[in-house]
Design an enzyme around this catalytic site. Structure first.
Site, PDB file in Angstrom:
ATOM      1  N   HIS A 104      39.490  31.802  29.316  1.00 19.08           N
ATOM      2  CA  HIS A 104      39.869  31.297  30.641  1.00 19.08           C
ATOM      3  C   HIS A 104      40.809  30.113  30.438  1.00 19.08           C
ATOM      4  O   HIS A 104      40.518  29.211  29.645  1.00 19.08           O
ATOM      5  CB  HIS A 104      38.607  30.871  31.391  1.00 19.08           C
ATOM      6  CG  HIS A 104      38.887  30.135  32.663  1.00 19.08           C
ATOM      7  ND1 HIS A 104      39.848  30.548  33.557  1.00 19.08           N
ATOM      8  CD2 HIS A 104      38.339  29.002  33.181  1.00 19.08           C
ATOM      9  CE1 HIS A 104      39.870  29.708  34.583  1.00 19.08           C
ATOM     10  NE2 HIS A 104      38.972  28.754  34.371  1.00 19.08           N
ATOM     11  N   CYS A 156      35.991  31.156  38.665  1.00 23.93           N
ATOM     12  CA  CYS A 156      36.873  31.414  37.510  1.00 23.93           C
ATOM     13  C   CYS A 156      36.385  32.567  36.631  1.00 23.93           C
ATOM     14  O   CYS A 156      37.152  33.122  35.850  1.00 23.93           O
ATOM     15  CB  CYS A 156      37.019  30.164  36.661  1.00 23.93           C
ATOM     16  SG  CYS A 156      37.665  28.759  37.577  1.00 23.93           S
ATOM     17  N   ASN A 198      45.342  26.289  35.900  1.00 24.96           N
ATOM     18  CA  ASN A 198      44.098  27.037  36.089  1.00 24.96           C
ATOM     19  C   ASN A 198      44.247  27.950  37.313  1.00 24.96           C
ATOM     20  O   ASN A 198      44.281  27.469  38.442  1.00 24.96           O
ATOM     21  CB  ASN A 198      42.944  26.050  36.280  1.00 24.96           C
ATOM     22  CG  ASN A 198      41.593  26.747  36.366  1.00 24.96           C
ATOM     23  OD1 ASN A 198      41.521  27.960  36.534  1.00 24.96           O
ATOM     24  ND2 ASN A 198      40.531  25.971  36.256  1.00 24.96           N
TER      25      ASN A 198
HETATM   26  N1  ACO Z   1      46.490  11.242  36.792  1.00 28.09           N
HETATM   27  C1  ACO Z   1      46.207  10.053  36.251  1.00 28.09           C
HETATM   28  N2  ACO Z   1      44.957   9.602  36.105  1.00 28.09           N
HETATM   29  C2  ACO Z   1      43.952  10.397  36.521  1.00 28.09           C
HETATM   30  C3  ACO Z   1      44.175  11.653  37.099  1.00 28.09           C
HETATM   31  C4  ACO Z   1      45.515  12.075  37.237  1.00 28.09           C
HETATM   32  N3  ACO Z   1      45.850  13.244  37.774  1.00 28.09           N
HETATM   33  N4  ACO Z   1      42.990  12.201  37.427  1.00 28.09           N
HETATM   34  C5  ACO Z   1      42.035  11.333  37.041  1.00 28.09           C
HETATM   35  N5  ACO Z   1      42.614  10.232  36.503  1.00 28.09           N
HETATM   36  C6  ACO Z   1      41.963   9.046  35.961  1.00 28.09           C
HETATM   37  C7  ACO Z   1      40.569   8.862  36.486  1.00 28.09           C
HETATM   38  O1  ACO Z   1      40.560   8.238  37.738  1.00 28.09           O
HETATM   39  C8  ACO Z   1      39.965   7.986  35.397  1.00 28.09           C
HETATM   40  O2  ACO Z   1      40.384   6.670  35.610  1.00 28.09           O
HETATM   41  P1  ACO Z   1      39.405   5.426  35.284  1.00 28.09           P
HETATM   42  O3  ACO Z   1      39.122   5.507  33.809  1.00 28.09           O
HETATM   43  O4  ACO Z   1      40.222   4.239  35.686  1.00 28.09           O
HETATM   44  O5  ACO Z   1      38.189   5.651  36.122  1.00 28.09           O
HETATM   45  C9  ACO Z   1      40.637   8.483  34.125  1.00 28.09           C
HETATM   46  O6  ACO Z   1      41.801   9.188  34.563  1.00 28.09           O
HETATM   47  C10 ACO Z   1      39.761   9.421  33.301  1.00 28.09           C
HETATM   48  O7  ACO Z   1      39.175  10.373  34.165  1.00 28.09           O
HETATM   49  P2  ACO Z   1      38.210  11.498  33.645  1.00 28.09           P
HETATM   50  O8  ACO Z   1      37.765  12.330  34.798  1.00 28.09           O
HETATM   51  O9  ACO Z   1      37.166  10.922  32.743  1.00 28.09           O
HETATM   52  O10 ACO Z   1      39.244  12.332  32.719  1.00 28.09           O
HETATM   53  P3  ACO Z   1      38.943  13.531  31.769  1.00 28.09           P
HETATM   54  O11 ACO Z   1      39.386  13.221  30.408  1.00 28.09           O
HETATM   55  O12 ACO Z   1      37.562  14.089  31.956  1.00 28.09           O
HETATM   56  O13 ACO Z   1      39.972  14.620  32.329  1.00 28.09           O
HETATM   57  C11 ACO Z   1      39.910  16.577  33.696  1.00 28.09           C
HETATM   58  C12 ACO Z   1      39.858  15.059  33.651  1.00 28.09           C
HETATM   59  C13 ACO Z   1      41.256  17.023  33.191  1.00 28.09           C
HETATM   60  C14 ACO Z   1      39.710  17.031  35.141  1.00 28.09           C
HETATM   61  C15 ACO Z   1      38.802  17.160  32.796  1.00 28.09           C
HETATM   62  O14 ACO Z   1      37.576  16.548  33.061  1.00 28.09           O
HETATM   63  C16 ACO Z   1      38.671  18.642  32.951  1.00 28.09           C
HETATM   64  O15 ACO Z   1      39.545  19.400  32.637  1.00 28.09           O
HETATM   65  N6  ACO Z   1      37.489  19.123  33.391  1.00 28.09           N
HETATM   66  C17 ACO Z   1      37.266  20.516  33.569  1.00 28.09           C
HETATM   67  C18 ACO Z   1      37.642  20.833  34.951  1.00 28.09           C
HETATM   68  C19 ACO Z   1      38.093  22.239  35.156  1.00 28.09           C
HETATM   69  O16 ACO Z   1      38.827  22.811  34.392  1.00 28.09           O
HETATM   70  N7  ACO Z   1      37.643  22.797  36.280  1.00 28.09           N
HETATM   71  C20 ACO Z   1      38.106  24.029  36.718  1.00 28.09           C
HETATM   72  C21 ACO Z   1      37.048  25.007  37.016  1.00 28.09           C
HETATM   73  S1  ACO Z   1      35.891  25.103  35.785  1.00 28.09           S
HETATM   74  C22 ACO Z   1      36.743  25.735  34.647  1.00 28.09           C
HETATM   75  O17 ACO Z   1      37.695  26.418  34.923  1.00 28.09           O
HETATM   76  C23 ACO Z   1      36.345  25.485  33.262  1.00 28.09           C
END
Ligand code: ACO
Length: 321
Positions: free
Chosen positions: A248, A112, A278
């Site tokens: 980003h 990214c 993204n």
């Molecule tokens: N729909 C519904 N529920 C979901 C989904 C979905 N698509 N995906 C995960 N869940 C559930 C999980 O299973 C979890 O359930 P549980 O509590 O029963 O175990 C719950 O939602 C919470 O999951 P988390 O992973 O803790 O959710 P979080 O608030 O961290 O959000 C996310 C997840 C959006 C991926 C976040 O962590 C994020 O944006 N991280 C950065 C990732 C990113 O952007 N990466 C790209 C490259 S790096 C960069 O560009 C910065």
């Protein structure tokens, strides 16, 4: 000698994939995606499209905006982590499609942060007099490496390309760039399907994104906060000196957290993640082009661009527009 941005362009594929459509593909809801990420839709490349074809379209628009012809461009660099092929590199494919002659052309792989890395390299080439007019692109076809059955990642990513023309100038433009990387985080965000990974590796097979989202989120917020401070300190600037944050576009919550650390109101932050998700290396130049064409950016504004991605890699660019 400075390098200045004199033209920008973007390309997004026609096909749009909405959150509602994703509800029919994996167990998720539009509300979950919107509240956790801010994403409403993403664009998906058609079968006949690739990273180089999208990059070429974005480049054409940037060249048009800059009033620059193929003969003028003497350096081509593309940030991408989803090249058409292992080689020739995407820069060569774009240069050929645009009839750029025999200017050096390369791609840089920093996930990214790819565009910020590419911009930093092009800026250095111009500053040291090796190039006068660079085409700098961020382009990705992430839809080809997304696991469409993994709800934790498939809702996040999209395809697209953004480009800038960077020209040598006596006037201030790119003021400084700052790049960092730390491979100790390699297991938090990576792709399978390696070319040269050990033959007994469980990472062989098709390329697919693997991510521990929650952990990525925390490191991203910390490292982006650090690089923003590093950029300000290197230039003896106060937070209040920045006119626009062009981050980003990964997740609305990461962007909001970085803006908060900068004390910037959200109306000074360019936010486009809702429209394309993204797009990795494409996201910063896509947002920049939206900002330019909307007329928000004024000549002389101070811009802070930043990105964070797999590796981990992260970086920033301070630019006088
Ligand atoms: N729909 C519904 N529920 C979901 C989904 C979905 N698509 N995906 C995960 N869940 C559930 C999980 O299973 C979890 O359930 P549980 O509590 O029963 O175990 C719950 O939602 C919470 O999951 P988390 O992973 O803790 O959710 P979080 O608030 O961290 O959000 C996310 C997840 C959006 C991926 C976040 O962590 C994020 O944006 N991280 C950065 C990732 C990113 O952007 N990466 C790209 C490259 S790096 C960069 O560009 C910065």
């Amino acid at each position: 000698m400075y390098s200045r941005i004199v033209g920008t362009g973007r390309y997004l594929p026609e096909k749009i994939l909405t959150n509602a459509e994703l509800e029919t593909m994996v167990e998720t809801t539009s509300e979950w995606i919107l509240s956790r990420t801010g994403i409403e839709r993403r664009h998906i490349a058609a079968d006949h499209e690739s990273t180089s074809t999208m990059a070429t379209e974005a480049a054409r628009k940037a060249m048009e905006a800059a009033g620059v012809g193929p003969d003028e461009i003497d350096f081509v660099i593309v940030g991408t982590t989803t090249p058409d092929r292992i080689f020739p590199n995407v820069g060569c494919l774009v240069a050929n499609a645009l009839g750029l002659g025999e200017a050096p052309a390369m791609s840089v792989e920093a996930a990214c942060s790819g565009f910020i890395y590419a911009l930093s390299i092009a800026d250095k080439y111009i500053r040291c007099g090796e190039a006068k007019c660079a085409l700098v692109i961020g382009a990705e076809t992430l839809s080809r490496i997304v696991d469409w059955e993994d709800r934790q990642t498939c809702v996040l990513f999209g395809d697209g390309a953004g480009a800038v023309i960077l020209k040598a100038s006596d006037e201030e433009g790119v003021i400084s760039t700052h790049l960092n990387a730390n491979g100790a985080y390699k297991d938090l965000l990576y792709s399978t399907g390696g070319v040269s990974c050990p033959r007994d590796s469980d990472e062989l097979g098709e390329a697919r994104i693997k991510m521990r989202g929650n952990e990525v989120f925390k490191v991203a917020v910390t490292k982006l906060g650090e690089i923003v401070q590093q950029t300000l300190a290197a230039n003896n600037l106060e937070k209040s000196d920045i006119d626009w944050l062009i981050p980003h576009q990964a997740n609305n919550r990461i962007i909001t957290a970085t803006a908060k650390k900068l004390g910037m109101p959200m109306d000074r932050v360019i936010l486009t993640v809702q429209d394309h998700g993204n797009t990795s290396a494409a996201s910063v130049p896509l947002a920049l082009d939206v900002a330019v064409r909307s007329g928000k950016l004024k000549h002389g504004d101070l811009l802070l661009l930043e990105a964070f991605g797999g590796g981990f890699t992260w970086g920033s660019a301070l630019i006088r527009y």
